[in-house]
Write an enzyme that holds these catalytic residues in place. Structure first.
Site, PDB file in Angstrom:
ATOM      1  N   VAL A   1      -7.100 -47.743  20.132  1.00 48.67           N
ATOM      2  CA  VAL A   1      -7.948 -48.813  20.674  1.00 48.67           C
ATOM      3  C   VAL A   1      -9.315 -48.247  21.067  1.00 48.67           C
ATOM      4  O   VAL A   1     -10.364 -48.860  20.803  1.00 48.67           O
ATOM      5  CB  VAL A   1      -7.271 -49.479  21.888  1.00 48.67           C
ATOM      6  CG1 VAL A   1      -8.244 -50.395  22.625  1.00 48.67           C
ATOM      7  CG2 VAL A   1      -6.038 -50.267  21.450  1.00 48.67           C
TER       8      VAL A   1
ATOM      9  N   TRP B   1     -11.372 -47.205  17.874  1.00 48.11           N
ATOM     10  CA  TRP B   1     -11.725 -48.368  17.050  1.00 48.11           C
ATOM     11  C   TRP B   1     -12.832 -49.191  17.711  1.00 48.11           C
ATOM     12  O   TRP B   1     -13.721 -49.704  17.033  1.00 48.11           O
ATOM     13  CB  TRP B   1     -10.497 -49.237  16.799  1.00 48.11           C
ATOM     14  CG  TRP B   1     -10.784 -50.430  15.931  1.00 48.11           C
ATOM     15  CD1 TRP B   1     -11.019 -50.418  14.580  1.00 48.11           C
ATOM     16  CD2 TRP B   1     -10.882 -51.800  16.342  1.00 48.11           C
ATOM     17  NE1 TRP B   1     -11.258 -51.697  14.131  1.00 48.11           N
ATOM     18  CE2 TRP B   1     -11.178 -52.568  15.186  1.00 48.11           C
ATOM     19  CE3 TRP B   1     -10.740 -52.451  17.569  1.00 48.11           C
ATOM     20  CZ2 TRP B   1     -11.331 -53.953  15.228  1.00 48.11           C
ATOM     21  CZ3 TRP B   1     -10.896 -53.828  17.612  1.00 48.11           C
ATOM     22  CH2 TRP B   1     -11.187 -54.562  16.452  1.00 48.11           C
ATOM     23  N   HIS B   2     -12.790 -49.331  19.027  1.00 49.63           N
ATOM     24  CA  HIS B   2     -13.819 -50.099  19.723  1.00 49.63           C
ATOM     25  C   HIS B   2     -15.137 -49.330  19.839  1.00 49.63           C
ATOM     26  O   HIS B   2     -16.170 -49.931  20.158  1.00 49.63           O
ATOM     27  CB  HIS B   2     -13.344 -50.479  21.133  1.00 49.63           C
ATOM     28  CG  HIS B   2     -12.499 -51.712  21.166  1.00 49.63           C
ATOM     29  ND1 HIS B   2     -11.120 -51.676  21.186  1.00 49.63           N
ATOM     30  CD2 HIS B   2     -12.829 -53.029  21.163  1.00 49.63           C
ATOM     31  CE1 HIS B   2     -10.648 -52.911  21.214  1.00 49.63           C
ATOM     32  NE2 HIS B   2     -11.658 -53.740  21.195  1.00 49.63           N
ATOM     33  N   GLY B   3     -15.099 -48.041  19.607  1.00 49.42           N
ATOM     34  CA  GLY B   3     -16.311 -47.233  19.737  1.00 49.42           C
ATOM     35  C   GLY B   3     -16.132 -46.184  20.807  1.00 49.42           C
ATOM     36  O   GLY B   3     -15.632 -46.469  21.888  1.00 49.42           O
TER      37      GLY B   3
END
Length: 500
Positions: free
Chosen positions: A377, A380-382
């Site tokens: 998570v 993937w979100h940065g």
């Protein structure tokens, strides 16, 4: 014991107090944010744009601080003809040639992107989509995850590539980055599903089917993520429900209008970016309400964007995930993950968590699987500091919730509470204890919504502003928890009635 055994066991007076406190805090908190409107316009670091020309909005300036909301508006302005084209093409295909549905998906999406994107952006998207089909032919899961890691690294590097950003412009830069991020999940879902499929089911994983899935325009950029299993289970021959479709699109449009109107009077998006504006509220106790409304406006954004994609998916016969559940009805953080973004939850659970542990796995294995899930998570979100803090707090809150529920489910605990407190008293104690999980879980979301500065500020306000403030916060949170329990019990009762 986690639910009220019978809502009638609570007195009407007690229920009135719970909902009275809940409603009063929300109304007063919203009024205090409204009261800051002119101060924020005057003290803001940049000037807000003029409001709508329609009276009374023409007298106000509009809060345009939320980049995601503004980018979505720009996207709709550029791509609305292709939404209409998608509806027309699918209406004709479903009427005459249902088996050509995926070709219709591919054609509309290819046209929309080729008309609006620079060639360099097209090359990136085509390469990403093609790479997952190629890796699926190799039938090795670790290669799928290796490819995904490579693309996530590429996306993070591209976010800092000044040459490419200057070439395509900020609007296209955002569109491509977001589309690539969603495409990574879609590529993973297809490849991992195909690798795990039985031989007789492989006909559902053809190239045309994959491209139709990867290039499904209504969910391409603004979600939600729909698993390949859901996409493959679509009902091509089902009669289209045009009335339901129009209602779904109108629902998103109405909520978008409501949010835009509100942003002429409630500068909550700017408050999430400038902690000075939150400090202007009367007291620490009311500053908590700013965090609550940051969450509510965040929820409304996804009601609009996800609601639009879901309306199109359902119309096309795809069993889409449910719309986000209002955060005001969520009192356990595990439910936030399950019901706020069902598509993302399904992806994480099926492809990461369930692959690492099962129902009979040890507690250590489950905690390890949860940690790795949130590691994904995060990347993937940065790879930003505020995302890292949010991910760690998410993991800790979910782990604490699991320990709490395991403890309260023990027969010894339940016998003791029933003997000394009774059914309703036991539930009250349960709610008091659970409130201590609810508070940090709720504030953890502020890190993701507004960033580290505002997250740190509100978290300090909750825990370092004196005993009196914390007691007041606990009491209000306890009332929120009980209201959510009551609403959930009522909702479950209705579901059972419908089942019978």
């Amino acid at each position: 014991m986690s639910r009220l055994p019978d809502r009638s066991l609570l007195t009407r007076c007690e229920i009135f107090v719970y909902f009275g406190v809940y409603i009063a805090y929300i109304v007063v908190g919203l009024y205090k944010i409204y009261g800051l409107r002119d101060h924020i316009v005057k003290e803001a670091k940049f000037q807000f744009p003029e409001g709508w020309s329609l009276y009374p909005f023409s007298q106000r300036r509009r809060d345009d601080s939320n980049d995601e909301l503004e980018n979505f508006g720009d996207f709709i302005v550029s791509f609305w003809p292709f939404y209409l084209l998608h509806v027309a093409v699918q209406g004709f295909i479903r009427w005459k040639r249902p088996r050509l549905q995926c070709l219709g998906f591919i054609g509309v999406c290819a046209l929309a992107l080729s008309v609006n994107l620079d060639w360099s952006s097209m090359v990136l998207l085509v390469t990403l989509i093609a790479s997952y089909y190629i890796v699926s032919l190799l039938s090795l899961k670790f290669l799928v995850w290796l490819l995904s890691a490579g693309w996530i690294l590429c996306i993070n590097v591209m976010q800092k590539n000044v040459w490419w950003t200057d070439r395509v412009g900020y609007t296209e830069y955002v569109l491509v980055i977001v589309t690539m991020s969603w495409s990574v999940l879609r590529g993973c879902s297809y490849s991992l599903s195909k690798i795990g499929a039985k031989q007789e089911d492989l006909t559902r994983y053809s190239l045309v089917q994959y491209l139709g899935y990867a290039m499904y325009f209504p969910c391409l950029t603004y979600g939600p993520i729909i698993s390949y299993q859901r996409f493959a289970a679509r009902r091509e021959d089902e009669v289209q429900n045009w009335l339901g479709f129009v209602g779904g699109v109108l629902r998103s449009a109405i909520w978008w209008l409501v949010m835009q109107c509100a942003l002429h009077y409630f500068y909550i998006h700017y408050m999430s970016r400038d902690v000075r504006m939150v400090e202007m509220m009367d007291s620490v106790f009311w500053q908590h309400s700013a965090g609550y409304f940051m969450g509510q406006f965040f929820f409304l954004y996804y009601v609009v964007t996800y609601g639009l994609g879901i309306a199109f998916a359902v119309q096309d016969g795809i069993p889409a995930p449910n719309r986000p559940r209002c955060i005001g009805r969520i009192h356990f953080y595990s439910d936030m993950w399950k019901y706020f973004d069902e598509g993302l939850y399904e992806f994480l659970f099926q492809n990461i968590y369930a692959e690492l542990c099962g129902k009979r796995s040890s507690a250590a294995a489950k905690f390890g699987a949860t940690a790795l899930t949130f590691a994904f998570v995060f990347v993937w979100h940065g790879c930003y500091t505020y995302v890292l803090i949010w991910s760690i707090l998410n993991f800790l809150c979910l782990a604490a919730e699991k320990v709490f529920k395991t403890f309260t489910a023990m027969p010894e605990y339940q016998r003791w509470t029933q003997r000394h407190l009774g059914a309703v008293g036991a539930q009250r104690l349960y709610a008091m204890l659970a409130t201590q999980l609810f508070i940090p879980a709720a504030f953890s979301n502020v890190y993701f919504i507004g960033g580290q500065e505002i997250g740190d500020f509100l978290m300090r306000g909750a825990y370092l502003s004196g005993v009196g403030n914390y007691v007041a916060l606990c009491f209000c949170s306890y009332c929120f928890f009980q209201c959510s329990e009551l609403l959930l019990t009522k909702s479950d009762g209705r579901s059972k009635t419908k089942t019978f």
